[in-house]
Scaffold this motif. Structure first.
Motif, PDB file in Angstrom:
ATOM      1  N   LEU A  90       0.842  -1.180   0.000  1.00 42.12           N
ATOM      2  CA  LEU A  90       0.000   0.000   0.000  1.00 42.12           C
ATOM      3  C   LEU A  90       0.880   1.234   0.000  1.00 42.12           C
ATOM      4  N   GLU A  91       0.354   2.303  -0.550  1.00 38.21           N
ATOM      5  CA  GLU A  91       1.018   3.602  -0.501  1.00 38.21           C
ATOM      6  C   GLU A  91       0.175   4.500   0.379  1.00 38.21           C
ATOM      7  N   PHE A  92       0.847   5.402   1.102  1.00 39.87           N
ATOM      8  CA  PHE A  92       0.112   6.328   1.949  1.00 39.87           C
ATOM      9  C   PHE A  92       0.725   7.713   1.856  1.00 39.87           C
ATOM     10  N   LYS A  93      -0.110   8.712   2.158  1.00 45.85           N
ATOM     11  CA  LYS A  93       0.395  10.080   2.208  1.00 45.85           C
ATOM     12  C   LYS A  93      -0.342  10.834   3.304  1.00 45.85           C
ATOM     13  N   GLU A  99      -4.108   9.254   4.036  1.00 48.90           N
ATOM     14  CA  GLU A  99      -4.872   8.471   3.082  1.00 48.90           C
ATOM     15  C   GLU A  99      -3.994   7.291   2.674  1.00 48.90           C
ATOM     16  N   TYR A 100      -4.589   6.113   2.574  1.00 48.47           N
ATOM     17  CA  TYR A 100      -3.843   4.948   2.110  1.00 48.47           C
ATOM     18  C   TYR A 100      -4.513   4.398   0.855  1.00 48.47           C
ATOM     19  N   TYR A 101      -3.681   3.882  -0.035  1.00 49.83           N
ATOM     20  CA  TYR A 101      -4.132   3.387  -1.335  1.00 49.83           C
ATOM     21  C   TYR A 101      -3.713   1.927  -1.498  1.00 49.83           C
ATOM     22  N   PRO A 102      -4.672   0.975  -1.457  1.00 48.87           N
ATOM     23  CA  PRO A 102      -4.323  -0.420  -1.696  1.00 48.87           C
ATOM     24  C   PRO A 102      -3.685  -0.596  -3.071  1.00 48.87           C
ATOM     25  N   ASP A 143       5.716  11.945   5.887  1.00 49.91           N
ATOM     26  CA  ASP A 143       4.775  12.562   4.955  1.00 49.91           C
ATOM     27  C   ASP A 143       4.116  11.543   4.034  1.00 49.91           C
ATOM     28  N   GLY A 144       4.722  10.408   3.877  1.00 49.88           N
ATOM     29  CA  GLY A 144       4.176   9.372   3.010  1.00 49.88           C
ATOM     30  C   GLY A 144       5.147   8.232   2.888  1.00 49.88           C
ATOM     31  N   GLY A 145       4.732   7.212   2.166  1.00 44.49           N
ATOM     32  CA  GLY A 145       5.618   6.080   1.972  1.00 44.49           C
ATOM     33  C   GLY A 145       4.877   4.881   1.420  1.00 44.49           C
ATOM     34  N   THR A 146       5.547   3.751   1.457  1.00 38.95           N
ATOM     35  CA  THR A 146       5.009   2.493   0.958  1.00 38.95           C
ATOM     36  C   THR A 146       5.216   1.432   2.023  1.00 38.95           C
TER      37      THR A 146
END
Length: 78
Positions: free
Chosen positions: A2-5, A17-20, A71-74
């Motif tokens: 997942l990626e998130f920011k 927010e997280y993105y599957p 700030d974000g990541g994977t």
């Protein structure tokens, strides 16, 4: 995966927010530093069994424990 920011941070509460699989509509996780709680506000429609939300929840808890809110990541697993 997942990626998130981070979409908001007032110093006490950070919202992510997280993105599957890095795409689609996001889910939302909140980290409240003032009381030490992480909450899932909404589950992504692409997260049928809420497994991605669980991984994002765990990542937010790690960030809070480490005192380093990124700030974000994977996040990878498998």
């Amino acid at each position: 995966m997942l990626e998130f920011k981070k979409i908001e941070d007032d110093g006490n509460v950070a919202t992510f927010e997280y993105y599957p699989e890095g795409k689609g509509e996001p889910g939302t996780v909140v980290l409240d530093r003032s009381v030490g709680i992480v909450s899932v506000l909404s589950v992504s429609p692409n997260d049928r069994h809420e497994r991605y939300a669980e991984h994002m929840f765990a990542e937010a808890r790690r960030m809070m424990r480490d005192g380093s809110v990124r700030d974000g990541g994977t996040v990878f697993w498998y």
